[in-house]
Design an enzyme around this catalytic site. Structure first.
Site, PDB file in Angstrom:
ATOM      1  N   HIS A 128       0.841  -1.209   0.000  1.00 53.45           N
ATOM      2  CA  HIS A 128       0.000   0.000   0.000  1.00 53.45           C
ATOM      3  C   HIS A 128       0.871   1.252   0.000  1.00 53.45           C
ATOM      4  O   HIS A 128       2.057   1.186   0.335  1.00 53.45           O
ATOM      5  CB  HIS A 128      -0.895   0.047   1.243  1.00 53.45           C
ATOM      6  CG  HIS A 128      -2.085  -0.875   1.161  1.00 53.45           C
ATOM      7  ND1 HIS A 128      -2.012  -2.203   1.506  1.00 53.45           N
ATOM      8  CD2 HIS A 128      -3.363  -0.648   0.769  1.00 53.45           C
ATOM      9  CE1 HIS A 128      -3.204  -2.764   1.330  1.00 53.45           C
ATOM     10  NE2 HIS A 128      -4.051  -1.837   0.886  1.00 53.45           N
ATOM     11  N   LYS A 132      -0.626   4.870   4.495  1.00 48.47           N
ATOM     12  CA  LYS A 132      -1.579   3.967   5.163  1.00 48.47           C
ATOM     13  C   LYS A 132      -1.104   3.701   6.583  1.00 48.47           C
ATOM     14  O   LYS A 132       0.052   3.363   6.809  1.00 48.47           O
ATOM     15  CB  LYS A 132      -1.703   2.648   4.390  1.00 48.47           C
ATOM     16  CG  LYS A 132      -2.726   1.700   5.008  1.00 48.47           C
ATOM     17  CD  LYS A 132      -3.017   0.518   4.122  1.00 48.47           C
ATOM     18  CE  LYS A 132      -3.912  -0.513   4.786  1.00 48.47           C
ATOM     19  NZ  LYS A 132      -5.228  -0.020   5.161  1.00 48.47           N
TER      20      LYS A 132
END
Ligand code: NAP
Length: 222
Positions: A128, A132
């Site tokens: 990600h 995040k």
């Protein structure tokens, strides 16, 4: 996510009753009856440190709520109990992509095919963007839980990578000394999650209980 959902909701002809932002909403204090009366459903995409209080307020106000916030599984049963006490409605999904849920089905099938093949080392990798907050991703943790249920004697370790702008890539790999089998899901834009969350928000009002995206996609458990 809030912006992506709001843009899509407007495109689909929904009216956005109100948008609540962080600065006015410490401890969920902006979620009041005055502010929310008339709303059919709430969509909650915030942060692990804000989500539980937001959900408690929304459930207390009797507003069916869809949340996609991740990183708060430890408080899930507390929120679930509140929904039941108040006969409320909550739909929670760590991933609102239809493709991910079909990927989970394919992953379970892959695990069945490789069951007992100890020459293969199995891993779950998730990648990600670097902003995040939680790791491993909620999607990877859910996948791991489902795969352990499929083959209880096996470990399904997760590797997390936070880099660049990646919106979410999940891969299940089986590696032997001379070959590798992989199954991957790649989210290419946020709209995929926004579309799923909005479909859930259209589905939830009128129902009572705690639901998952699977319940919406594949039918509620009997
Ligand atoms: N289920 C899914 O399909 C899916 C998909 C993508 C993301 N997610 C999850 O959804 C969450 C949000 O993701 P994102 O990418 O939108 O994160 P983000 O870009 O960090 O946005 C979070 C937003 O929440 C706001 N916020 C924080 N506390 C708040 C509060 N108490 N009240 C109101 N707003 C508050 C923040 O405001 P400020 O900007 O003022 O700080 C920010 O605008 C994360 O947990 C992420 O993992 C789920």
């Amino acid at each position: 996510m809030g912006k992506a959902v709001a843009a899509l909701a407007a495109e689909r002809g929904h009216t956005i009753h109100t948008v609540v932002n962080r600065l006015e909403n410490t401890g969920g204090k902006a979620l009041t009856a005055e502010r929310l009366t008339g709303a059919d459903v709430a969509l909650e995409f915030t942060r692990p440190d804000a989500v539980v209080r937001n959900l408690e307020r929304l459930i207390d106000l009797g507003i069916p709520t869809v949340t996609g916030t991740t990183g708060w599984l430890g408080s899930f049963s507390q929120v679930q109990d509140l929904v039941r006490q108040r006969s409320g409605a909550l739909l929670h999904a760590v991933n609102f992509s239809v493709g991910v849920h079909l990927f989970f089905r394919a992953a379970r099938e892959l695990v069945r095919s490789f069951r007992g093949r100890s020459e293969f080392v199995v891993t779950i990798q998730e990648e990600h963007h670097k902003t995040k907050l939680d790791a491993p991703s909620g999607t990877a943790l859910l996948l791991q839980r489902e795969l352990v249920n499929e083959e209880p004697g096996r470990q399904f370790p997760i590797t997390s990578l936070r880099d660049g702008e990646t919106l979410g890539t999940h891969t299940l790999s089986y590696t032997a000394p001379h070959e590798t089998v992989t199954l991957s899901h790649v989210a290419r834009n946020r709209e995929v999650f926004a579309a799923g969350a909005l479909a859930a928000a259209e589905w939830l009002p009128g129902r009572t209980g705690v639901f998952t995206f699977d319940d919406m996609l594949f039918g509620e458990p009997g």
